[in-house]
Design a protein around this motif. Structure first.
Motif, PDB file in Angstrom:
ATOM      1  N   LEU A  42      73.011  -1.355  36.101  1.00 57.76           N
ATOM      2  CA  LEU A  42      73.921  -1.574  34.980  1.00 57.76           C
ATOM      3  C   LEU A  42      75.198  -2.177  35.546  1.00 57.76           C
ATOM      4  O   LEU A  42      75.725  -1.689  36.557  1.00 57.76           O
ATOM      5  CB  LEU A  42      74.229  -0.232  34.302  1.00 57.76           C
ATOM      6  N   TRP A 102      70.505   2.655  40.331  1.00 58.68           N
ATOM      7  CA  TRP A 102      69.734   3.850  40.685  1.00 58.68           C
ATOM      8  C   TRP A 102      68.253   3.497  40.642  1.00 58.68           C
ATOM      9  O   TRP A 102      67.732   3.110  39.602  1.00 58.68           O
ATOM     10  CB  TRP A 102      70.028   4.993  39.723  1.00 58.68           C
ATOM     11  N   LYS A 103      67.663   3.612  41.817  1.00 61.03           N
ATOM     12  CA  LYS A 103      66.256   3.222  41.957  1.00 61.03           C
ATOM     13  C   LYS A 103      66.059   1.819  41.402  1.00 61.03           C
ATOM     14  O   LYS A 103      66.742   0.897  41.829  1.00 61.03           O
ATOM     15  CB  LYS A 103      65.356   4.264  41.317  1.00 61.03           C
ATOM     16  N   ALA A 119      71.727  11.934  44.067  1.00 59.43           N
ATOM     17  CA  ALA A 119      71.041  10.652  44.276  1.00 59.43           C
ATOM     18  C   ALA A 119      71.288   9.672  43.132  1.00 59.43           C
ATOM     19  O   ALA A 119      71.492   8.474  43.347  1.00 59.43           O
ATOM     20  CB  ALA A 119      69.548  10.897  44.443  1.00 59.43           C
ATOM     21  N   HIS A 142      88.949  -8.249  62.453  1.00 66.20           N
ATOM     22  CA  HIS A 142      88.571  -6.868  62.080  1.00 66.20           C
ATOM     23  C   HIS A 142      88.459  -5.956  63.290  1.00 66.20           C
ATOM     24  O   HIS A 142      87.387  -5.506  63.657  1.00 66.20           O
ATOM     25  CB  HIS A 142      87.253  -6.871  61.281  1.00 66.20           C
ATOM     26  N   TRP A 184      76.303   0.402  38.278  1.00 64.43           N
ATOM     27  CA  TRP A 184      75.538   1.613  38.587  1.00 64.43           C
ATOM     28  C   TRP A 184      74.107   1.195  38.889  1.00 64.43           C
ATOM     29  O   TRP A 184      73.434   0.623  38.034  1.00 64.43           O
ATOM     30  CB  TRP A 184      75.578   2.572  37.400  1.00 64.43           C
ATOM     31  N   LYS A 239      78.803   7.982  46.885  1.00 55.72           N
ATOM     32  CA  LYS A 239      77.953   7.309  47.864  1.00 55.72           C
ATOM     33  C   LYS A 239      77.401   8.245  48.935  1.00 55.72           C
ATOM     34  O   LYS A 239      76.247   8.149  49.324  1.00 55.72           O
ATOM     35  CB  LYS A 239      78.762   6.194  48.539  1.00 55.72           C
ATOM     36  N   THR A 240      78.234   9.164  49.394  1.00 55.13           N
ATOM     37  CA  THR A 240      77.782  10.034  50.491  1.00 55.13           C
ATOM     38  C   THR A 240      77.443  11.455  50.011  1.00 55.13           C
ATOM     39  O   THR A 240      77.327  12.360  50.817  1.00 55.13           O
ATOM     40  CB  THR A 240      78.865  10.106  51.583  1.00 55.13           C
ATOM     41  N   ASN A 284      78.648 -10.680  71.250  1.00 59.15           N
ATOM     42  CA  ASN A 284      80.066 -10.831  70.912  1.00 59.15           C
ATOM     43  C   ASN A 284      80.369 -12.213  70.355  1.00 59.15           C
ATOM     44  O   ASN A 284      81.411 -12.425  69.734  1.00 59.15           O
ATOM     45  CB  ASN A 284      80.945 -10.580  72.149  1.00 59.15           C
ATOM     46  N   GLN A 314      83.926 -10.799  69.464  1.00 60.05           N
ATOM     47  CA  GLN A 314      83.531  -9.543  68.808  1.00 60.05           C
ATOM     48  C   GLN A 314      84.284  -9.213  67.524  1.00 60.05           C
ATOM     49  O   GLN A 314      83.682  -8.756  66.564  1.00 60.05           O
ATOM     50  CB  GLN A 314      83.700  -8.379  69.793  1.00 60.05           C
ATOM     51  N   LYS A 347      84.550   6.496  54.831  1.00 66.83           N
ATOM     52  CA  LYS A 347      83.132   6.191  55.013  1.00 66.83           C
ATOM     53  C   LYS A 347      82.620   5.221  53.953  1.00 66.83           C
ATOM     54  O   LYS A 347      81.579   5.440  53.317  1.00 66.83           O
ATOM     55  CB  LYS A 347      82.292   7.466  55.008  1.00 66.83           C
ATOM     56  N   ASN A 348      83.391   4.188  53.738  1.00 64.38           N
ATOM     57  CA  ASN A 348      83.035   3.110  52.796  1.00 64.38           C
ATOM     58  C   ASN A 348      82.986   3.565  51.342  1.00 64.38           C
ATOM     59  O   ASN A 348      82.413   2.876  50.496  1.00 64.38           O
ATOM     60  CB  ASN A 348      81.698   2.451  53.171  1.00 64.38           C
ATOM     61  N   PRO A 356      87.698  -1.395  60.843  1.00 66.01           N
ATOM     62  CA  PRO A 356      87.126  -1.615  59.508  1.00 66.01           C
ATOM     63  C   PRO A 356      88.120  -1.239  58.410  1.00 66.01           C
ATOM     64  O   PRO A 356      88.091  -1.779  57.316  1.00 66.01           O
ATOM     65  CB  PRO A 356      85.911  -0.684  59.463  1.00 66.01           C
ATOM     66  N   ASP A 409      64.164  -1.202  45.124  1.00 72.40           N
ATOM     67  CA  ASP A 409      65.443  -0.648  44.683  1.00 72.40           C
ATOM     68  C   ASP A 409      66.324  -1.758  44.126  1.00 72.40           C
ATOM     69  O   ASP A 409      66.440  -2.822  44.726  1.00 72.40           O
ATOM     70  CB  ASP A 409      66.161   0.029  45.857  1.00 72.40           C
TER      71      ASP A 409
END
Lengths: 333, 467
Positions: free
Chosen positions: B324, B319-320, B256, B157, B317, B251-252, B83, B125, B211-212, B160, B365
């Motif tokens: 960009l 990806w792998k 991919a 915070h 962007w 994102k979720t 904390n 905390q 979820k972000n 979140p 990545d």
């Protein structure tokens, strides 16, 4: 400018088309007795993933007391997934904002791919005639549970014993408390973890009854001490639900979310369920459960929600500082 | 087992010596003694086992004491329950600049571009704090901008989704400004950052939703000139409002290729008086500035005098191994030119944009933050670290209305630059950048040996150590 963007996109596609297979490492932070289970799960999943994508996965395992493992993740152990003994420990990680608070809703069956229950293991011939919970508090009987303060499995054991006492005494909490006090009076040793309790009972030959996970009991019977022990199913026990979760912040930082999610989903597939059943965890999948019905005896059970109002309440009332366990332990001294 | 046998024999011996008895009595006595011995054996075993467990528990307790740790992520002091935490961080950037061509204004130089030390952590905390100081070359203190102090803020915070941040920190407008200096793709940032606010003092509400997948930030600040930072308001009492929303819609999802796609827009609005920004080339040469004088007839002065709006669509962007990054910033500022008794006012729209593409050659990545090498450089184990190639193109255009009244002599109307970069990440802490940048000016000066009289060709190198 349009030409420029067009060129960039074309360049992007050309570059990414040349992408080659790669190796990804995941860390599964789990509790004490799941070593062998996840060795087999990992082998099956990595093969399936490689066949599907061509990518190699290395899955590392970390095992220990469930609460201690949760603390390690909070302290920075870079777990992609956690597979712990109880939801309370994953809630503790979620309280640090590395996992969403509603983590348990993300996967089927409250994110619990398999269940277990609490049973007894006795020495061959059952010399102390142990049949049910009441027999464990008789004078002269020595029991070997783990310590609920340090072990997730031991908390399930405590709640199974307390819940059985509540049931047999029509919900009388005072009688249940008296029972649980006698229960721990008969425990000469309280191990830190479930696997430690098994060692105490099997290798150190201490006690008459090992009280704990059904999966540990069945391993004891079938692998560790074949022919030397017997399993005793009590008249009633608890449904123990060890849950799993992605550790979002770590997985996102490492870029392993997709693989880690696939890994957890694999636990719910028939293949994953069959491996769990082979390691004596009760599968959720009805077909797999049917296939292994001879392994797992059906007994009446209750859930933590039914008798204790969920993990947060149970933790506060029984295991927190000054809770019932502390009170009876102090009195027993 | 031995212990058990000895105890049994001893008990039997004593028993037989002490009294002659009948056979059935002897058998009972032996039975009793056996069970006593068994009980004693159990007690001894339990004692031994408890001693082992106590030893294990003591070791565990040792682990629960506050920890001091050092690693690739800096130095940590933490209470056992985490904390309370304090982390010491820092990074240093040692740069080299080599300017091609024969007639040029700048000098080839080595420089300590940034040398930053910071403390960050948590108390109780839910309260995070950060202090970041800079001791790099050319960092000086002024009443309006103490550049020694980069960040100094507290973030509360409890949730979140809704956080409050107070102090000095980066205004939520430009995407590249929000990227840490230690994670830059090129040695110098792109042009859009020169039109956006940098660090300012204020209060900000921010959070992560869904979820972000969506983040937002909105705050009120003193207000700073384009590309500037400030600690205190000295020229007016007006405040700037700044905000930004940023979405990672896939994102979720299971797509991919699009999980690393993010799009957003930042903006700021306020009324500002006083200093205006100046704009520099990738080689850090000033190619545009406003007139700066005493405001007399012969020495006119131009200053901010009214509304200032900024708009910054942005995105990336990853990806792998591919990345960009793109951003556009419009900065619309009302300015005033004072020349003796004459005053001229104009609303100027300056624009900048930048697109960068990158690829990690060694399989790591790609990400908005620095890639972590899969195989850090090691002579023993044969690791080569992570290698990345990058290219970018960008422009910064000054409003035509700035010429000729408001711009200083030698200022160009537009700069267009392209650059190539090679980055070598030896490990998580050490990185080398090698860049080549070429810049062309529109309507620069013809006066020899001035910045805008010729194209700029510059090689930039950086050794960065960060922890």
């Amino acid at each position: 400018m349009k030409t420029f963007f067009g060129t960039l996109i074309a360049l992007s596609l050309a570059i990414t088309a040349g992408y080659a297979a790669k190796t990804v490492t995941l860390l599964n932070v789990s509790y004490d007795p799941t070593r062998e289970l996840y060795q087999d799960i990992n082998a099956a999943f990595t093969k399936e993933w490689k066949d599907k994508t061509g990518d190699e996965i290395i899955i590392k395992q970390s095992h220990g007391g469930s609460g201690k493992q949760a603390r390690s993740v909070i302290d920075g152990l870079e777990a992609d997934v956690v597979t712990l003994a109880l939801a309370y420990d994953i809630d503790a990680i979620a309280s640090k904002n590395v996992i969403p608070k509603d983590w348990q809703k993300r996967l089927p069956d409250n994110s619990t791919p398999y269940t277990s229950t609490i049973v007894f293991v006795v020495r061959k011939g059952n010399p102390k005639h142990i049949k049910d919970w009441d027999d464990l508090v008789k004078p002269g009987v020595k029991i070997v549970p783990a310590n609920p303060k340090t072990s997730g499995g031991a908390r399930w054991t405590y709640l199974a014993a307390y819940g059985a006492a509540l049931k047999s005494n029509n919900g009388d909490a005072a009688k249940a408390k008296a029972y649980i006090a006698k229960f721990y009076q008969n425990a000469p040793v309280l191990d830190i973890g479930a696997r430690g309790a098994t060692t105490t009972f099997l290798q150190r030959e201490i006690g008459d009854v090992l009280v704990g996970w059904e999966n540990e009991a069945l391993i004891t019977l079938n692998e560790l001490g074949k022919g030397q022990y017997e399993i005793v199913y009590p008249s009633i026990s608890i449904v123990a639900e060890p849950p799993v979760s992605l550790v979002d912040k770590v997985a996102d930082r490492k870029g392993t979310r997709k693989i880690a999610e696939a890994y957890l989903n694999f636990l719910f597939t028939p293949a994953g369920q069959e491996i769990a059943a082979k390691h004596f965890y009760r599968p959720r999948n009805a077909e797999v459960a049917k296939k292994f019905e001879r392994t797992f005896k059906t007994i009446p059970t209750f859930t933590i929600d039914e008798l204790f109002g969920g993990w947060q309440k149970a933790q506060q009332e029984h295991f927190a500082e000054g809770g019932v366990f502390d009170q009876i332990f102090k009195d027993n001294r | 087992m031995k212990l058990k046998t000895y105890l049994l024999l001893a008990a039997l011996g004593l028993h037989s010596i002490s009294q002659p008895v009948r056979a059935d009595e002897t058998s009972d006595a032996i039975g009793q003694l056996k069970s006593q011995v068994e009980e004693l054996t159990q007690k001894i075993k339990a004692l031994e086992r408890n001693r082992e467990i106590e030893k294990e528990a003591a070791e565990e307790k040792k682990k629960a004491t506050p920890t001091l740790s050092a690693g690739a992520d800096g130095f940590w002091f933490r209470s056992a329950e985490t904390n309370f935490a304090l982390r010491i961080r820092g990074y240093g950037q040692f740069d080299g600049r080599y300017y091609g061509g024969t007639a040029r204004a700048a000098r080839d130089t080595f420089t300590i571009r940034r040398l930053r030390l910071g403390l960050e952590g948590t108390v109780y905390q839910n309260y995070d704090y950060k202090v970041l100081t800079d001791f790099g070359s050319g960092i000086t203190s002024t009443p309006a901008n103490n550049a020694f102090l980069q960040d100094a803020y507290v973030n509360i915070h409890y949730w979140p989704e809704f956080q409050v941040q107070l102090g000095k920190f980066k205004e939520p407008v430009s995407l590249e400004v929000l990227q840490s200096d230690a994670n830059l793709l090129f040695v110098e940032r792109g042009f859009p950052t020169q039109l956006a606010p940098n660090r300012d003092v204020g209060i900000q509400f921010q959070g992560d939703l869904f979820k972000n997948r969506l983040s937002y930030a909105a705050g009120v600040f003193n207000g700073v000139p384009d590309g500037g930072s400030g600690d205190v308001e000295t020229t007016d009492s007006e405040k700037d409002f700044a905000g930004r929303i940023f979405a990672k819609p896939f994102k979720t999802t299971d797509i991919a290729a699009l999980q690393g796609l993010a799009l957003g827009v930042g903006a700021s609005y306020g009324r500002q008086d006083g200093a205006l920004g100046t704009y520099v080339t990738p080689g850090r040469q000033r190619f545009f500035s406003y007139l700066s004088g005493a405001g007399a007839l012969a020495t006119p002065n131009v200053a901010a005098a009214g509304e200032h709006l900024r708009l910054a669509p942005q995105g990336y962007w990853y990806w792998k191994q591919f990345g960009l990054f793109g951003e556009y910033v419009l900065s619309r500022q009302q300015v005033k030119r004072v020349s003796g008794a004459t005053a001229n006012v104009a609303r100027l729209d300056n624009e900048a944009w930048n697109v960068a593409v990158s690829y990690v050659l060694t399989g790591e990545d790609n990400a908005f933050n620095t890639p972590t090498p899969l195989h850090p450089v090691s002579f023993k184990e044969g690791g080569w670290g992570a290698w990345e190639v990058a290219a970018r193109y960008g422009e910064l255009s000054i409003d035509n209305g700035a010429f000729p009244l408001f711009a200083s002599a030698g200022s160009a109307r537009k700069i267009s630059s392209w650059g190539l970069g090679l980055n070598w990440y030896l490990n998580k802490n050490l990185k080398f950048n090698f860049d080549y940048e070429q810049s062309l000016f529109d309507a620069g000066t013809v006066k020899p040996n001035t910045v805008t009289s010729q194209d700029e060709h510059v090689f930039l190198g950086r050794a960065q150590f960060a922890f």
